[in-house]
Design a protein around this motif. Structure first.
Motif, PDB file in Angstrom:
ATOM      1  N   PHE A   1      31.265 -40.071 -24.524  1.00  0.00           N
ATOM      2  CA  PHE A   1      31.592 -39.994 -25.953  1.00  0.00           C
ATOM      3  C   PHE A   1      32.220 -41.309 -26.417  1.00  0.00           C
ATOM      4  CE2 PHE A   1      34.544 -39.233 -29.412  1.00  0.00           C
ATOM      5  CZ  PHE A   1      33.872 -38.365 -30.258  1.00  0.00           C
ATOM      6  N   ASP A   2      33.196 -41.788 -25.666  1.00  0.00           N
ATOM      7  CA  ASP A   2      33.911 -43.013 -26.046  1.00  0.00           C
ATOM      8  C   ASP A   2      33.006 -44.247 -26.062  1.00  0.00           C
ATOM      9  OD1 ASP A   2      36.302 -41.667 -26.389  1.00  0.00           O
ATOM     10  OD2 ASP A   2      37.006 -42.065 -24.355  1.00  0.00           O
ATOM     11  N   LEU A   3      32.041 -44.302 -25.163  1.00  0.00           N
ATOM     12  CA  LEU A   3      31.163 -45.479 -25.074  1.00  0.00           C
ATOM     13  C   LEU A   3      30.000 -45.433 -26.071  1.00  0.00           C
ATOM     14  CD1 LEU A   3      31.016 -45.875 -21.191  1.00  0.00           C
ATOM     15  CD2 LEU A   3      32.331 -47.259 -22.833  1.00  0.00           C
ATOM     16  N   GLU A   4      29.654 -44.257 -26.527  1.00  0.00           N
ATOM     17  CA  GLU A   4      28.521 -44.107 -27.454  1.00  0.00           C
ATOM     18  C   GLU A   4      28.867 -44.689 -28.824  1.00  0.00           C
ATOM     19  OE1 GLU A   4      25.175 -43.806 -28.917  1.00  0.00           O
ATOM     20  OE2 GLU A   4      25.303 -42.912 -26.920  1.00  0.00           O
ATOM     21  N   GLU A   5      27.900 -45.361 -29.429  1.00  0.00           N
ATOM     22  CA  GLU A   5      28.115 -45.950 -30.757  1.00  0.00           C
ATOM     23  C   GLU A   5      27.527 -45.102 -31.880  1.00  0.00           C
ATOM     24  OE1 GLU A   5      27.035 -50.063 -30.979  1.00  0.00           O
ATOM     25  OE2 GLU A   5      28.079 -50.528 -29.109  1.00  0.00           O
ATOM     26  N   ASP A   6      26.511 -44.323 -31.600  1.00  0.00           N
ATOM     27  CA  ASP A   6      25.852 -43.502 -32.615  1.00  0.00           C
ATOM     28  C   ASP A   6      26.668 -42.231 -32.872  1.00  0.00           C
ATOM     29  OD1 ASP A   6      23.959 -41.177 -33.366  1.00  0.00           O
ATOM     30  OD2 ASP A   6      22.752 -42.974 -33.782  1.00  0.00           O
ATOM     31  N   PHE A   7      27.051 -42.013 -34.141  1.00  0.00           N
ATOM     32  CA  PHE A   7      27.900 -40.868 -34.484  1.00  0.00           C
ATOM     33  C   PHE A   7      27.227 -39.533 -34.192  1.00  0.00           C
ATOM     34  CE2 PHE A   7      30.277 -43.596 -37.810  1.00  0.00           C
ATOM     35  CZ  PHE A   7      31.178 -44.022 -36.838  1.00  0.00           C
ATOM     36  N   TRP A   8      25.927 -39.424 -34.467  1.00  0.00           N
ATOM     37  CA  TRP A   8      25.218 -38.170 -34.193  1.00  0.00           C
ATOM     38  C   TRP A   8      25.269 -37.825 -32.708  1.00  0.00           C
ATOM     39  CZ3 TRP A   8      24.216 -34.596 -37.512  1.00  0.00           C
ATOM     40  CH2 TRP A   8      23.904 -34.916 -38.832  1.00  0.00           C
ATOM     41  N   ILE A   9      25.048 -38.820 -31.881  1.00  0.00           N
ATOM     42  CA  ILE A   9      25.081 -38.584 -30.435  1.00  0.00           C
ATOM     43  C   ILE A   9      26.499 -38.247 -29.984  1.00  0.00           C
ATOM     44  CG2 ILE A   9      24.671 -39.618 -28.157  1.00  0.00           C
ATOM     45  CD1 ILE A   9      22.365 -41.220 -29.483  1.00  0.00           C
TER      46      ILE A   9
END
Length: 116
Positions: free
Chosen positions: A73-81
């Motif tokens: 979650f912390d590393l993901e940049e896409d809000f939907w993901i």
């Protein structure tokens, strides 16, 4: 009242729109841009994701079984993901958590302002 609401209420076409549709339909849904929801006190995407992240700090989710997903979650940049990952973590609590962030009372405030 705020500047946006005052501006809309002073628009003759907008008032006519509200009058006609509220009398005929009794159920009115208004689609508006992100600025209107922000004015009403609802979070933007970044604010929503930040609030979800704060909820991930609860002791229930601060266990080793969720550590990999929280890191993802912390590393993901896409809000939907990010929100999809949060849904996996929160499970059946996801909807209640999102609703508490959005605060139903704020939504009713928008509705009352638009229809008054």
């Amino acid at each position: 009242m705020n500047a946006t609401t005052d501006h809309l209420n002073n628009q003759t076409a907008f008032q006519r729109f509200l009058d006609v549709y509220s009398q005929r339909l009794r159920k009115l849904i208004i689609f508006c841009g992100a600025g209107a929801s922000k004015e009403a006190g609802l979070p933007d995407w970044d604010g929503l994701v930040q609030a979800v992240r704060q909820d991930l700090n609860q002791p229930l989710y601060a266990t080793s079984s969720f550590a990999n997903k929280i890191q993802k979650f912390d590393l993901e940049e896409d809000f939907w993901i990010k929100l999809s990952i949060a849904r996996e973590i929160f499970g059946e609590n996801y909807t209640n958590i999102i609703q508490s962030i959005l605060d139903k009372e704020t939504i009713w405030t928008v509705r009352r302002r638009c229809l008054s």
